[in-house]
Design an enzyme around this catalytic site. Structure first.
Site, short mmCIF file in Angstrom:
data_model
loop_
_atom_site.label_atom_id
_atom_site.label_comp_id
_atom_site.label_asym_id
_atom_site.label_seq_id
_atom_site.Cartn_x
_atom_site.Cartn_y
_atom_site.Cartn_z
CG HIS A 204 -7.66 -5.04 -5.56
ND1 HIS A 204 -7.03 -4.25 -4.63
CD2 HIS A 204 -6.79 -6.05 -5.82
CE1 HIS A 204 -5.85 -4.76 -4.33
NE2 HIS A 204 -5.68 -5.85 -5.03
CB CYS A 330 2.57 -5.19 1.71
SG CYS A 330 1.61 -5.29 0.22
#
Ligand code: PLP
Length: 379
Positions: A204, A330
């Site tokens: 990805h 994140c």
């Protein structure tokens, strides 16, 4: 331009290309067989997986038997680190505080569960893991050592000299692992030239689908299964393969390698245009990425002085239609700041915005983002 969205967060993930989707679709339709089945339906799907393995192996100049498909790069990095301890006698790991959490947290788990020693490298004046410190650590080391260093940092775009690190590892008999998630498909990577033992990739990040990645394990290192079960992936990683994902990843990699130079020059010019415009409009910013050196050209990381509208800049940009990140995806959205910025600038605090590009971005999009930044900060 009401409702316009500009995506400048390609280090977090990239859109799947149409050609990639088209390559994947048959494996959700007529080519639905289980690759482990011995009938025709199974065999034709098996062939597609092995074709994809050939593409990935060729892309990094590895042998077919050295490439294993995984669910993501997080899994690949876990596999390498944990299995190198279990199966290759590694008792000490040298890494850096600016690695991705999927490496740092795996190192914490390895320390806790297997009692390995973990040593962190100092950073050099640009913020990269220090080569001289690595040498010093390797000289004074009798343990079987694994060096684990990411090729390019996802938050800053700072890139290490993997060839020089590999030479040091060879000289002192250490194994070398690199998280190459941000550089696969963006730089030529040749495992024979690099003399590297392990590397990881994730589809990805180069316009492939999410939920599929791969690990390269040099055939001189013998690791045992990571996931036990039906013996898929030559028994290293059992579980029925993500066939469409694997085929999509190979297609995305093929396109990235074919178009690498063209994509690189387009993205590099967008990045330098944005950097120049930002410096013109906001002279007090700090450019964290290394614009002059050999760096990950897809990332421009910039620190804005604290205060006023510059606080919560990523949120304001989002409201204005521009998707960027404040450090890594994140940590953005969470209360904690970025561990990378903390390691690089323990005494300084500014609002970091990471702009990250793909070849699909345009100069008009960059102008749109600059316009919005000026509007937000000057208000
Ligand atoms: N390593 C780096 C440098 C990354 O940027 C990321 C994704 O953010 C990962 C590892 C994790 O990849 P995946 O999403 O495939 O687990």
């Amino acid at each position: 331009m009401e409702g316009t969205r500009i995506y400048l967060d390609n280090a977090a993930t990239t859109p799947v290309l149409v050609e990639v989707m088209e390559a994947m679709l048959p494996f959700y339709k007529e080519m639905f067989g289980n690759p482990s089945s011995i009938h025709k339906e199974g065999r034709q799907v098996r062939m597609a997986i092995e074709g994809a393995r050939k593409t990935v192996a060729k892309g990094i100049n590895a042998s077919l038997s050295e490439v294993f498909f995984t669910s993501c790069a997080t899994e690949a990095n876990n596999m390498v680190i944990k299995n190198a301890i279990r199966d290759a006698g590694v008792t000490r790991i040298i890494s850096s505080p600016t690695e991705h959490h999927c490496v740092l947290h795996t190192l914490e788990a390895a320390q806790r569960d297997f009692g390995v020693k973990v040593d962190m490298l100092k950073l050099d004046n640009k913020g990269r893991p220090s080569l001289s410190h690595l040498k010093e650590m390797l000289i004074h080391c009798a343990d079987k050592t694994l060096v684990s260093l990411m090729h390019a940092n996802n938050e800053t775009g700072l890139k290490i000299d993997l060839q020089a690190i590999s030479a040091l590892c060879e000289e002192y008999g250490a194994l070398l692992h690199s998280d190459t998630v941000q550089t696969i498909g963006r730089f030529p990577l040749d495992v024979q030239i690099l003399k590297i033992h392990f590397l990881s990739g994730s589809a990805h990040k180069f316009h492939g689908p999410k939920g599929v990645g791969f690990v390269y394990i040099n055939s001189d290192v013998s690791l045992l299964p990571y996931i036990d079960g039906g013996a898929q992936e030559r028994n290293m990683r059992s579980g029925t393969e993500n066939v469409a994902g694997i085929v999509g990843m190979a297609k995305a990699l093929e396109l990235a390698l074919e178009g690498m130079d063209e994509r690189k020059s387009h993205i590099t010019s967008l990045r330098s245009y944005l950097a120049t415009e930002l410096k013109k409009h906001f002279p007090t910013i700090r450019v964290i990425s290394d614009l002059e050196g050999d760096s990950l050209y897809t990332v421009l990381s910039v620190g804005f002085p604290k205060g006023g509208q510059a606080d919560l800049l990523t949120m304001h940009l989002d409201i204005e239609g521009v998707a960027v990140s404040g450090g890594s995806a994140c940590s953005s959205g969470a209360d904690k700041g970025s561990h990378v910025m903390e390691a690089m600038f323990p005494d300084d605090d500014f609002n970091v915005v990471r702009f990250s590009f793909s070849h699909l971005n345009t100069k008009e999009e960059v102008d749109f983002a600059i316009g919005k930044l000026v509007k937000i900060i000057d208000n």
